[in-house]
Design an enzyme around this catalytic site. Sequence first.
Site, mmCIF file in Angstrom:
data_model
loop_
_atom_site.group_PDB
_atom_site.id
_atom_site.type_symbol
_atom_site.label_atom_id
_atom_site.label_comp_id
_atom_site.label_asym_id
_atom_site.label_seq_id
_atom_site.Cartn_x
_atom_site.Cartn_y
_atom_site.Cartn_z
ATOM 1 N N GLU A 134 0.856 -1.193 0.000
ATOM 2 C CA GLU A 134 0.000 0.000 0.000
ATOM 3 C C GLU A 134 0.890 1.240 0.000
ATOM 4 O OE1 GLU A 134 -3.408 1.055 -0.139
ATOM 5 O OE2 GLU A 134 -2.276 2.924 -0.115
ATOM 6 N N LYS A 151 -19.892 9.994 5.025
ATOM 7 C CA LYS A 151 -21.075 9.670 5.836
ATOM 8 C C LYS A 151 -20.976 10.271 7.231
ATOM 9 C CE LYS A 151 -22.012 7.952 2.206
ATOM 10 N NZ LYS A 151 -21.116 7.964 1.056
ATOM 11 N N ALA A 214 3.911 -0.385 -5.895
ATOM 12 C CA ALA A 214 4.286 -1.585 -6.645
ATOM 13 C C ALA A 214 4.085 -1.368 -8.143
ATOM 14 C CB ALA A 214 3.439 -2.763 -6.185
ATOM 15 N N GLY A 282 -23.658 16.115 -11.151
ATOM 16 C CA GLY A 282 -24.816 15.685 -10.334
ATOM 17 C C GLY A 282 -24.844 14.186 -10.175
ATOM 18 N N GLY A 283 -23.658 13.596 -9.937
ATOM 19 C CA GLY A 283 -23.579 12.163 -9.644
ATOM 20 C C GLY A 283 -23.664 11.951 -8.142
ATOM 21 N N GLY A 371 -16.751 12.251 -11.781
ATOM 22 C CA GLY A 371 -16.371 10.850 -11.966
ATOM 23 C C GLY A 371 -14.935 10.608 -11.503
ATOM 24 N N HIS A 543 -44.774 -4.015 12.261
ATOM 25 C CA HIS A 543 -45.429 -2.706 12.349
ATOM 26 C C HIS A 543 -45.038 -2.041 13.664
ATOM 27 C CE1 HIS A 543 -48.502 0.370 12.004
ATOM 28 N NE2 HIS A 543 -48.802 0.137 13.274
#
Length: 567
Positions: A134, A151, A214, A282-283, A371, A543
């Site tokens: 990484e 989020k 890598a 507007g994605g 994008g 319910h």
Amino acid sequence: MAVEVKMPQLGLTMEEGTVSKWFKQEGDAVKVGDVLLEITTDKLTSEVTAEAEGVLIQIVAQEGEDIPVKGVLAYIGDSDEKIDKKADSPIQSPTPPPQKPMGETTVAVIGGGPGGYVAAIRAAQLGAKVTLIEKNKLGGTCLNVGCIPTKAILHAAESLTQVQEMEEYGIHVEGTHVDWNKVQKKKTAITEQLVSGVTGLMKANKIQVMEGTASFVSKDTLEIVKNDGTKENATFDKIIIATGSVPAIPPIPGVKENENCVDSTGALSFDTVPQSMIVIGGGVIGMELATAYAKFGTKVTLLEAMPKLLPLMDGELTVQLRKMMEAKGIQILTEAKVQSVEPAAVGAKVNVAFDGRAVAFEAEKVLVAVGRRTDTQALNLDAVGIENDRGRISVNDKMETSVENVYAIGDCLGKVMLAHVASVQGEVAAENALGHNAVYHGETNPSCVYTDPEFAGVGFTEEKAKESGIAYEVGKFPLIANGKSLIMNGGIGSIKFIIGKEYKEVLGVHILGPRATDLIGECALAIGMEATVEDIIATIHAHPTVTEAIREAALATEKKAIHIPNK
Ligand code: FAD
Ligand code: NAD
């Protein structure tokens, strides 16, 4: 000319069916619509009818045989026609059983995002010696600059709205204010906790993590340029590429030079809440961050080049969502072509061609969210012959690339860029690398947009159903007629089912409403299980919950919904 009778596809995930009973025999005359045979899947029993008139000249698939979807079951033709069964039968031999895991297999995973770290764990679980490379932080885009920080900020924004809207429940809150530094700190703390969790998982699974970049030296050897400046070459039995994606920067004049133009990473770490923001695109990213900042008080203008927002979501519900966002003060322009960006006293000026006119908008910040592109440039793909389309790596449904023993997963394929898709593909790649026989199926993949209300869909949109030519029916239920939704958000939103006309199988479900992103799980399961709308109806939903509205929307496909008039 003989006509083939084929195994029908009764659900999106159905791959094969079993011939349970023939009602006609070879030599029988048949008319269009005559029931020829009965087939079963794990979930369904269905009849196959004749689509041509003639004689059943040959039965290819016998009772008890499993036949793949679209495989030939029989032929209808003239009585004197003959078919060479062996030559024409497309019946495939069953897939070989998985081999045993290879204890000493060495596996390299390039990239530690939700694709790579999951692939590494599964490979380790299957007994491989795994190295994960990484270049930046474990957790990749998702944990560090994607799903989770977005989020967290949206949760803060949503909490603020809830406090503001408590008044109608008789709860008076005075002096609410936002401490933006604390919002940022909380976001970072959550991210760090999750990244450290992944670090712990690497240790627990004895995965060696190398910090570096890598690239391929040959088909089985990688050069790793470590973050401390040293280099190392290492050879592996299997290599899984999971290098993800980065924001795409459009060639709009003035964007690169203007420091007030930011990508999603920049927009997640503003020093202060901007007074005003223009969102280009507007994605999913544009809609989520427009939602969050509008709640914090930013004046948001969103510019989308195409006629439709959210390219992959159901059109009808997207129109409803747009109206809801506009009602909350977000200015939205579709078919707006951004021409250029230039400096302005307030921050930036965006020049747009819209409705045959030249218009301009000024704002403190401009979020460019048009994008993402694959992050594969450093890999040296072409030199080792890994097939790709301008950096988007080509794979089959086993996640195998064109080079043996090299697999690729997640965003670096440049197709569906979602964390849960990357993770599932990671499991599939690792299993195949270790001698198993796993296949990736995308049919149950939910798309979730964390707007207000949330928007989620799985399976066919109505547009896709139309395009595919399949005969379908729609059932809709407005959430204003659902008690729990009324309590939670005033009953804003709706649920839409798309089902097959003939077999009533669930083809797609789309939910705009509170907790839509959680509710969609039931619908993905329905598609995965090849459920019919009757299966949903036969399931008792508690319910008061929003899930009751899923059942009501299913009932609406049969014009039997209880809490709305059925037209
Ligand atoms: P990544 O997560 O991009 O990870 C790839 C990793 O590889 C990176 O850490 C990178 O540093 C490393 N790498 C690259 N090249 C090399 C190399 N040569 N050597 C070593 N390491 C390398 N998806 C959802 O499902 N739900 C959401 O709510 C959601 N929200 C998002 C919000 C935002 C703002 C953004 C930008 C994305 C969001 N996504 C969401 C998409 C999601 O983040 C990605 O689909 C997901 O992270 C892809 O996982 P991946 O493992 O394929 O790649
Ligand atoms: P996107 O593909 O979702 O949307 C980009 C939008 O920008 C499209 O509607 C496109 O028509 C528009 N566009 C392109 N060029 C433009 C221009 N010059 N002017 C105006 N509009 C233009 O891309 P994104 O929003 O950048 O998100 C990238 C990826 O990240 C998505 O594909 C998605 O898979 C992933 N993501 C997922 C989530 C989620 O699952 N909740 C959240 C955020 C991001």
